[in-house]
Design an enzyme around this catalytic site. Structure first.
Site, PDB file in Angstrom:
ATOM      1  N   GLU A 309       0.822  -1.209   0.000  1.00 33.77           N
ATOM      2  CA  GLU A 309       0.000   0.000   0.000  1.00 33.77           C
ATOM      3  C   GLU A 309       0.860   1.264   0.000  1.00 33.77           C
ATOM      4  O   GLU A 309       0.611   2.204   0.744  1.00 33.77           O
ATOM      5  CB  GLU A 309      -0.947   0.009   1.205  1.00 33.77           C
ATOM      6  CG  GLU A 309      -1.882  -1.177   1.230  1.00 33.77           C
ATOM      7  CD  GLU A 309      -2.921  -1.116   2.352  1.00 33.77           C
ATOM      8  OE1 GLU A 309      -4.068  -1.463   2.073  1.00 33.77           O
ATOM      9  OE2 GLU A 309      -2.579  -0.733   3.476  1.00 33.77           O
ATOM     10  N   ASP A 383      -8.359  -9.181   4.114  1.00 35.48           N
ATOM     11  CA  ASP A 383      -8.142  -8.062   5.023  1.00 35.48           C
ATOM     12  C   ASP A 383      -9.226  -7.965   6.095  1.00 35.48           C
ATOM     13  O   ASP A 383     -10.076  -7.085   6.023  1.00 35.48           O
ATOM     14  CB  ASP A 383      -8.094  -6.751   4.213  1.00 35.48           C
ATOM     15  CG  ASP A 383      -7.572  -5.586   5.031  1.00 35.48           C
ATOM     16  OD1 ASP A 383      -7.083  -5.822   6.138  1.00 35.48           O
ATOM     17  OD2 ASP A 383      -7.662  -4.442   4.551  1.00 35.48           O
ATOM     18  N   GLU A 411     -12.693  -2.698  12.003  1.00 37.62           N
ATOM     19  CA  GLU A 411     -12.693  -1.845  10.815  1.00 37.62           C
ATOM     20  C   GLU A 411     -13.810  -2.191   9.841  1.00 37.62           C
ATOM     21  O   GLU A 411     -14.442  -1.310   9.279  1.00 37.62           O
ATOM     22  CB  GLU A 411     -11.333  -1.979  10.124  1.00 37.62           C
ATOM     23  CG  GLU A 411     -11.242  -1.287   8.793  1.00 37.62           C
ATOM     24  CD  GLU A 411      -9.862  -1.432   8.159  1.00 37.62           C
ATOM     25  OE1 GLU A 411      -8.969  -2.013   8.799  1.00 37.62           O
ATOM     26  OE2 GLU A 411      -9.697  -0.965   7.028  1.00 37.62           O
TER      27      GLU A 411
END
Ligand code: BDP
Length: 723
Positions: A309, A383, A411
């Site tokens: 990322e 993820d 998240e």
């Protein structure tokens, strides 16, 4: 004050406090007076005084905690005495520091519990009844004290007390994704707990309470900073702040770790390169590490996110992950530090299937890492989704210690607001059988080192702890912090057993509360899977905020968009990861590979993760895919409604403040579960072109309505009020 007076005071305080407003600050360490009269009598008779032989900061905090706990739970002051002069003395210590402990026949038990374990047992000394809390090292005694307190907090009997326990995993860490500006990367528990601007001069009392909470569940390390790292934390001014935190945590057996930004030699070292094979770069890191150990002598080591990322890494210099990790490992080795090198990598070039990338990059490096490197692998290959299959790297690197990284902060699971107990999610992963060495090669055995006999073991949880008064942004999120610690200590514990003790310690031992709340918690994970991503779907959330549903989102790189993952078309739904598709399934060992690859044997829960399935194909339930999808989405909402009703029936059984706050969040969760359901069903209906089956509630609004909704910017509770 006499005991009687103290007792009276305690009773008076209790009378007013039984249902006094609580704000959640005390977590599971509230120590209220034991409400069961028989137990209270038993405890008061069995625990009358305290002997702590030996002196160290750790033994001091152990003695303080025990005194504090007993004061609250028993309603009496339990005096410190010099010797066993009565029945009921609690003797705390190690054979090295305490002659009393050394004189007891505990050598065999103590040998079995190693450096961090403890033995807690009822026995006699010189004809007197005592309770011994013994360990090989002071930190084990601290853990033993918390185990004894837990027994009392959950109203367990002391008769025949004989606990002996040791952690099965060495590194049990919280990873804080905290930035130096006080924000938290997707922490959703408010701001960072670390007040960098006040440190090192001002030490918030919260640091100590944080350490107490961690020690009570066996967490022994904290990575203070975000994986998206800032090199400035390695500068002298910040290292002084880090040292101040380390000083607070040390007595509690907690070491600090930092994230190392790979390009730090350039950014703060003035070098032209960060090439891990460059001698100047290597020397820079060696000096930097030496400097860290001068201020933090027990520094744990570095956590590194590299070439992922957009983060810098060794591949920027055409070097491998092993080259990068080994360079840092060489600098840390003389001090006993470790490198935790993350396998959560994916490059700027969009791969054919993102979930394959970590395996493809790391398996060729098996055996190439230094002994003080652990490769840190997320629980699943994508993820932290509500459900993923276990990561195929588990079992595939027999010569490399693999840590598991899970996400405590939710998240992708409703963040602070939604009540989702993660114990069942982690249990599912730990129990998953990799078949790396035949049947029984579970992920738990990979990470606790028993499968391949590795010398180093670890597990990390991305922390949900922040600056909110209740630490985690909502009361039930505390359960996930708690469960992570308990599972890190003993990856064999059941999610139900952990929930049971957490509820008793956090709220009440009242069975009329414990049973229904435990049922809610245990159902909550499957509920979120159903209302967000049923049947193996993943990554359907809005871009950026990762909160509400946005299966239609199409901005940004393809492997960040929902359609990359769901692959809906007029024929069907799901990502073909079999040989006719990306063949990610080949990364698993047989027979797992075959079970996932075969439509007849793949579990429904992972169906669309591995297969593109026709809308009219029938599933095990007898329903078609389309019908099953609607069914699951609806079931998720129904479960949340049931959770809410259950909670409504518990009014008055706990304090008003926490009750009301949970009620408020459950109302939001119900609204948002329906939002997820309605928006997702309407979106997929464009492809299935079939009506909502009879008997299911019609969506409240049109698809366009949901597509137009925007969430307010508050990342802690970004609820869309219009939903
Ligand atoms: C994802 C998060 C991102 C993290 C990244 C990571 O969206 O903020 O930086 O993982 O783990 O879950 O590095």
């Amino acid at each position: 004050m006499s005991r009687v007076v103290l007792l009276l005071c305690a009773l008076l305080a209790w009378g007013g406090s039984a249902l006094r407003a609580e704000d959640g600050y005390d977590l599971w360490l509230r120590y209220p007076l034991v409400s069961d009269a028989a137990r209270l009598r038993e405890y008061r008779a069995a625990l009358t005084a305290l002997v702590v032989e030996g002196d160290s900061p750790t033994l001091r905090v152990a003695a303080d905690e025990l005194a504090r706990g007993l004061r609250g739970l028993l309603g009496v002051e339990v005096p410190r005495v010099g010797r066993v002069d009565r029945d009921g003395v609690i003797v705390v210590g190690t054979p090295a520091g305490s002659r009393l402990i050394a004189s007891l026949p505990l050598a065999k038990e103590l040998r079995a519990v190693g450096a961090e374990g403890y033995v807690v047992r009822a026995t006699t000394v010189g004809g007197r009844r005592v309770v011994v809390v013994a360990a090989n090292r002071d930190v084990g005694a601290l853990y033993g004290v918390f185990a004894l307190l837990r027994r009392l907090q959950t109203h367990g009997s002391l008769r025949g007390l004989a606990l002996a326990d040791a952690p099965r995993i060495q590194l049990r860490l919280l990873d804080h994704w905290d930035n130096l500006d006080g924000s938290v990367e997707r922490g959703y528990a408010g701001g960072s707990l670390w007040k960098w601007d006040e440190l090192p001069g001002t030490i918030s009392p919260r640091y100590r309470d944080y350490a107490r909470a961690n020690a009570s569940i066996g967490i022994n390390g904290a990575v203070l900073t975000n994986v998206n790292a800032d090199a400035r934390v390695l500068t002298p001014a910040y290292l002084a702040k880090v040292a101040a935190l380390a000083d607070v945590f040390r007595p509690y057996g907690i070491r600090v770790y930092l994230t190392a930004r790979f390009s730090a030699p350039i950014e703060i070292g003035g070098l032209k390169t960060a090439d891990p094979l460059d001698p100047a770069v290597r020397a820079w890191w060696r000096r930097k590490v030496d400097e860290i150990y001068r201020v933090v002598p027990d520094f744990g080591g570095f956590l590194v996110k590299a070439n992922s990322e957009g983060q810098p890494g060794p591949q920027d210099y055409h070097r491998s992950h092993a080259d990068g990790a080994n360079m840092l490992a060489d600098a840390l080795a003389p001090h006993g530090g470790v490198v935790m090198w993350r396998a959560f990598v994916y490059s700027a070039a969009v791969p054919a299937d993102r979930v394959k990338q970590a395996y493809d990059e790391f398996t060729p490096l098996d055996g190439a890492f230094r002994p003080n490197v652990l490769v840190q692998v997320k629980n699943g290959p994508l993820d932290f989704q509500p459900r993923e299959p276990f990561h195929p790297l588990f079992g595939a690197m027999p010569r490399t210690p693999l840590m598991m990284e899970v996400q405590i902060t939710k998240e992708y699971l409703g963040m602070a607001t939604h009540l989702v107990y993660l114990g069942p999610l982690w249990r599912e992963v730990l129990d998953a059988d990799t078949y790396a060495r035949g049947a029984g090669s579970t992920v738990a055995k990979v990470i606790d080192g028993s499968l391949f006999g590795g010398a180093r073991t670890g597990i990390a949880g991305v922390s949900n702890v922040g600056s909110d008064r209740d630490w985690t942004g909502a009361h039930f999120n505390q359960a996930n912090w708690y469960a992570f610690g308990r599972l890190a200590w003993d990856p064999g514990l059941s999610a139900a057993a952990i929930a049971d003790e957490w509820i008793r310690m956090t709220f009440t031992n009242d069975p009329a509360f414990v049973a229904p709340v435990k049922a809610m918690m245990l159902a909550s994970r499957e509920a979120v899977v159903n209302y967000m991503t049923p049947l193996g779907l993943a990554h359907l959330m809005g871009t950026g905020h990762h909160y509400g549903p946005a299966p239609w989102a199409d901005a940004g790189r393809p492997d960040w968009t929902p359609s990359y993952y769901h692959r809906a078309d007029t024929l069907g739904l799901g990502f073909d990861r079999t040989a006719t598709g990306s063949n990610a399934v080949a990364q698993y060992f047989p027979p797992v590979r075959d079970r996932f690859a075969n439509r007849a044997t793949v579990p429904d829960s992972l169906l669309l993760w591995f297969h593109h399935v026709g809308w009219n194909e029938r599933l095990r339930s007898g329903r078609t895919l389309w019908e099953e999808l609607v069914h699951r989405y609806s079931a998720g909402v129904d479960t949340v409604r049931w959770m809410r009703r259950t909670w409504e029936g518990l009014r008055g059984r706990i304090d008003a403040q926490r009750y009301a706050e949970v009620s408020r969040d459950l109302a939001i969760q119900e609204r948002e579960a329906k939002w997820w359901r309605d928006a997702s069903i309407l979106y997929f209906q464009q492809f299935s072109r079939m009506p909502i089956p009879a008997g299911y509630e019609p969506p409240a609004h049109t698809l366009e309505y949901y597509m137009r909704l925007t969430c307010p910017a508050d990342p802690r509770r970004p609820t869309c009020d219009a939903v």
